[in-house]
Design a protein around this motif. Structure first.
Motif, PDB file in Angstrom:
ATOM      1  N   SER A   1     -22.179  -8.544 -19.802  1.00  0.00           N
ATOM      2  CA  SER A   1     -22.910  -7.391 -20.103  1.00  0.00           C
ATOM      3  C   SER A   1     -23.592  -7.638 -21.308  1.00  0.00           C
ATOM      4  O   SER A   1     -23.079  -8.374 -22.170  1.00  0.00           O
ATOM      5  N   GLY A   2     -24.676  -6.842 -21.814  1.00  0.00           N
ATOM      6  CA  GLY A   2     -25.373  -7.108 -22.883  1.00  0.00           C
ATOM      7  C   GLY A   2     -24.552  -6.744 -24.154  1.00  0.00           C
ATOM      8  O   GLY A   2     -24.287  -7.430 -25.103  1.00  0.00           O
ATOM      9  N   SER A   3     -23.695  -5.585 -23.950  1.00  0.00           N
ATOM     10  CA  SER A   3     -22.632  -5.207 -24.974  1.00  0.00           C
ATOM     11  C   SER A   3     -21.588  -6.346 -25.231  1.00  0.00           C
ATOM     12  O   SER A   3     -21.289  -6.571 -26.443  1.00  0.00           O
TER      13      SER A   3
ATOM     14  N   ASN B   1     -23.172  -9.114 -27.193  1.00  0.00           N
ATOM     15  CA  ASN B   1     -22.907  -8.748 -28.588  1.00  0.00           C
ATOM     16  C   ASN B   1     -21.760  -8.805 -29.293  1.00  0.00           C
ATOM     17  O   ASN B   1     -21.610  -9.228 -30.194  1.00  0.00           O
TER      18      ASN B   1
ATOM     19  N   TYR C   1     -30.643  -0.865 -30.641  1.00  0.00           N
ATOM     20  CA  TYR C   1     -29.524  -0.596 -29.820  1.00  0.00           C
ATOM     21  C   TYR C   1     -28.845  -1.800 -29.363  1.00  0.00           C
ATOM     22  O   TYR C   1     -29.553  -2.759 -29.003  1.00  0.00           O
ATOM     23  N   HIS C   2     -27.646  -1.885 -29.372  1.00  0.00           N
ATOM     24  CA  HIS C   2     -26.778  -3.282 -29.152  1.00  0.00           C
ATOM     25  C   HIS C   2     -25.612  -2.887 -28.056  1.00  0.00           C
ATOM     26  O   HIS C   2     -25.067  -4.006 -27.573  1.00  0.00           O
ATOM     27  N   GLY C   3     -25.358  -1.751 -27.607  1.00  0.00           N
ATOM     28  CA  GLY C   3     -24.809  -1.751 -26.406  1.00  0.00           C
ATOM     29  C   GLY C   3     -23.882  -0.463 -26.429  1.00  0.00           C
ATOM     30  O   GLY C   3     -23.948   0.324 -27.356  1.00  0.00           O
TER      31      GLY C   3
ATOM     32  N   GLU D   1     -32.876  -6.809 -32.370  1.00  0.00           N
ATOM     33  CA  GLU D   1     -33.608  -6.942 -31.462  1.00  0.00           C
ATOM     34  C   GLU D   1     -35.180  -7.502 -31.781  1.00  0.00           C
ATOM     35  O   GLU D   1     -35.514  -6.967 -32.592  1.00  0.00           O
TER      36      GLU D   1
ATOM     37  N   ASP E   1     -30.856 -10.161 -30.588  1.00  0.00           N
ATOM     38  CA  ASP E   1     -30.561  -9.710 -29.280  1.00  0.00           C
ATOM     39  C   ASP E   1     -31.627  -9.589 -28.338  1.00  0.00           C
ATOM     40  O   ASP E   1     -32.356  -8.575 -28.221  1.00  0.00           O
TER      41      ASP E   1
ATOM     42  N   VAL F   1     -31.438  -9.002 -24.966  1.00  0.00           N
ATOM     43  CA  VAL F   1     -30.956  -8.532 -23.735  1.00  0.00           C
ATOM     44  C   VAL F   1     -32.127  -7.874 -23.045  1.00  0.00           C
ATOM     45  O   VAL F   1     -32.276  -7.937 -21.790  1.00  0.00           O
ATOM     46  N   VAL F   2     -33.051  -6.930 -23.722  1.00  0.00           N
ATOM     47  CA  VAL F   2     -34.104  -6.646 -23.187  1.00  0.00           C
ATOM     48  C   VAL F   2     -35.451  -7.621 -23.190  1.00  0.00           C
ATOM     49  O   VAL F   2     -36.041  -7.786 -22.048  1.00  0.00           O
TER      50      VAL F   2
ATOM     51  N   LYS G   1     -29.440  -8.579 -19.129  1.00  0.00           N
ATOM     52  CA  LYS G   1     -30.680  -8.110 -18.043  1.00  0.00           C
ATOM     53  C   LYS G   1     -31.478  -8.794 -17.251  1.00  0.00           C
ATOM     54  O   LYS G   1     -31.080  -9.102 -16.228  1.00  0.00           O
TER      55      LYS G   1
HETATM   56  C1  LIG Z   1     -31.249  -4.428 -26.578  1.00  0.00           C
HETATM   57  C2  LIG Z   1     -29.971  -4.261 -25.924  1.00  0.00           C
HETATM   58  N1  LIG Z   1     -28.895  -4.775 -26.002  1.00  0.00           N
HETATM   59  C3  LIG Z   1     -27.699  -4.721 -25.509  1.00  0.00           C
HETATM   60  C4  LIG Z   1     -27.539  -3.629 -24.589  1.00  0.00           C
HETATM   61  C5  LIG Z   1     -26.307  -3.579 -23.739  1.00  0.00           C
HETATM   62  O1  LIG Z   1     -26.395  -4.044 -22.735  1.00  0.00           O
HETATM   63  P1  LIG Z   1     -25.435  -3.561 -21.399  1.00  0.00           P
HETATM   64  O2  LIG Z   1     -25.761  -2.329 -21.116  1.00  0.00           O
HETATM   65  O3  LIG Z   1     -25.579  -4.710 -20.656  1.00  0.00           O
HETATM   66  O4  LIG Z   1     -23.925  -3.720 -21.850  1.00  0.00           O
HETATM   67  C6  LIG Z   1     -28.770  -3.059 -24.118  1.00  0.00           C
HETATM   68  C7  LIG Z   1     -28.773  -2.073 -23.013  1.00  0.00           C
HETATM   69  O5  LIG Z   1     -29.728  -1.330 -22.750  1.00  0.00           O
HETATM   70  C8  LIG Z   1     -29.955  -3.149 -24.968  1.00  0.00           C
HETATM   71  O6  LIG Z   1     -31.007  -2.498 -24.396  1.00  0.00           O
END
Ligand SMILES: Cc1ncc(COP(=O)(O)O)c(C=O)c1O
Length: 461
Positions: free
Chosen positions: A123-125, A128, A156-158, A229, A262, A264-265, A291
């Protein structure tokens, strides 16, 4: 058809809704609302469109709700590679290797010059969290105190406690404290609501220079990392100005701060470049991804690092604690790697990054036409990644309330288009519509999205 398959395909809509309402705890939702209305339940998707359980069809300008189904729905080749890989070998723990993990790591590091080692998770969280653990352990290994990680307001990082501690979303953090020590905030980079009350370009890019001040306040000997981000997503779609990142980079270099991007998005084409940071002159030390990496056909995430970082963890095998002592069970699910490889093939063969750039420019132009509307305060974004900030009053820039946002999003859905919005993120400023359709959309799809957004704003505000 096997009995198992029958379970998935033969159902009664009312029965499913009843089961959902009775047992499913939905994400980010006040369930009291479901005493008055039914949850949205989706049953299928094709291309950029999804169908709900009542047969209503929508153009999904949120790519699955949280900007992640980048290659669109219903991709047979994605399902097939996952199926084939699962039959061959569904899993092996990451302490060992698998064929698709090696192949995808090789592909990913080709795309990320300078970063040549990848740590997989799911997962993104988690991606990180790994980066935070690396920063902390490197401080231990070097016998110093450079274990703090700075983060930016509105980023946001998770969802985990450490990721929330590193997130500038005050409303997501509410009631989940106490948070771990070792995180500190730097100002956001949104010109429309400049934290320094200045106007670009006569602002000396204070938001970037503020990083140095925070490092000084926290103590340069204690700051080991900065997570950003490249373009803030959930905090309101905020692309920093082009001068921002070179200044940040210089400060990180000066103070020996590991720069974590980050993605992730933004990663994998969303912004019209393969990675969001490529819009800027900046070279991160760590890049985290999830993602869009497999377009969420399977869970997978990655933390990619420079060899200098990886090398910090190489030592005599008799040293019990010096290697990266981390494991994620599902970092070994091979379906995710197979999906990520096929996802990359699709992105490249169909030129989806370029489509995101070209159709994304069109999207921003068309949304720009809404700027004259009295409730549209700001339109911003890059690629197929746009935010429309709604205000109650253009001159005061007072944000619309959350009830208005909900009404606008509902009215847009009634027009057959799904969009997202800042959701329990920034106190008083949950007022930005998020528009991030799959990277396959055409200009005709964009016309449909913008027409619906226009109607939604008119009806909802
Ligand atoms: C920029 C960013 N980093 C990390 C995350 C966390 O990802 P996850 O929901 O897969 O843990 C998100 C989730 O929306 C995000 O937008």
């Amino acid at each position: 058809m096997s009995d198992t398959h029958a379970l998935l395909s033969d159902y009664d809509a009312e029965d499913i809704i009843e089961k959902d309402k009775r047992h499913v705890w939905h994400h980010l939702l006040q369930h009291k609302i479901l005493e008055e209305q039914d949850p949205k339940i989706f049953v299928e998707g094709q291309g950029a469109r999804v169908k709900d359980i009542h047969g209503n069809e929508y153009l999904d300008a949120s790519s699955g709700g949280v900007w992640c189904v980048n290659v669109g729905f219903g991709r047979e080749s994605m399902a097939k590679v996952i199926y084939d890989q699962l039959l061959k070998l569904p899993y092996y723990a990451g302490v060992a290797g698998t064929v698709p993990a090696a192949q995808f790591a090789d592909k990913l590091t080709d795309l990320l010059p300078g970063l040549d080692r990848v740590y997989f998770g799911n997962s993104g969280s988690e991606a990180n969290e790994k980066a935070f653990k690396m920063v902390r352990q490197i401080a231990h290994l070097n016998g110093n105190q450079k274990n703090k990680v700075l983060y930016r307001d509105r980023d946001y990082h998770g969802t985990t406690i450490a990721c929330l501690a590193a997130s500038g979303h005050e409303e997501r953090r509410q009631a989940y404290g106490p948070f771990p020590d070792g995180f500190a905030v730097v100002p956001h980079a949104l010109c429309y609501r400049c934290p320094f009350d200045k106007s670009y370009p006569d602002c000396n890019i204070e938001c970037a220079h503020a990083l140095e001040q925070v490092i000084q306040e926290e103590g340069p000997d204690t700051v080991g990392g900065l997570i950003l981000e490249p373009i803030t997503a959930g905090g309101g779609v905020i692309p920093p100005v082009e001068e921002y990142y070179p200044i940040v980079q210089e400060i990180c270099d000066k103070y020996g701060v590991i720069l974590i991007m980050d993605e992730v998005v933004c990663g994998f084409g969303r912004t019209g470049k393969m990675f969001g940071f490529e819009h800027y002159e900046v070279a991160p030390d760590i890049v985290t991804m999830a993602k869009g990496m497999a377009s969420s056909y399977a869970p997978i995430s990655a933390t990619a690092v420079r060899s200098e970082i990886f090398d910090e963890f190489l030592s005599d095998p008799s040293d019990k604690y010096d290697y990266f002592r981390d494991i994620s069970t599902y970092g070994g699910c091979t379906g995710g790697f197979a999906a990520a490889l096929e996802n990359m093939r699709i992105v490249e063969d169909e030129d989806l990054v370029e489509n995101a750039r070209v159709v994304g420019d069109y999207l921003l132009d068309r949304l720009g036409e809404l700027s004259d509307h009295p409730n549209v305060g700001d339109v911003r974004g890059k690629g197929l990644f746009a935010g429309v900030e709604l205000v109650a009053d253009k001159s005061s820039e007072d944000p619309v309330g959350e009830d208005v946002m909900a009404a606008v999003i509902r009215a847009i859905a009634a027009e057959g288009v799904l969009v997202g919005g800042t959701n329990r993120s920034i106190p008083g400023l949950n007022n930005t519509l998020n528009i991030a359709p799959p990277l396959i959309v055409s200009t005709a799809d964009v016309d449909e999205i913008v027409a619906a957004v226009k109607v939604g704003i008119e009806k909802g505000c």
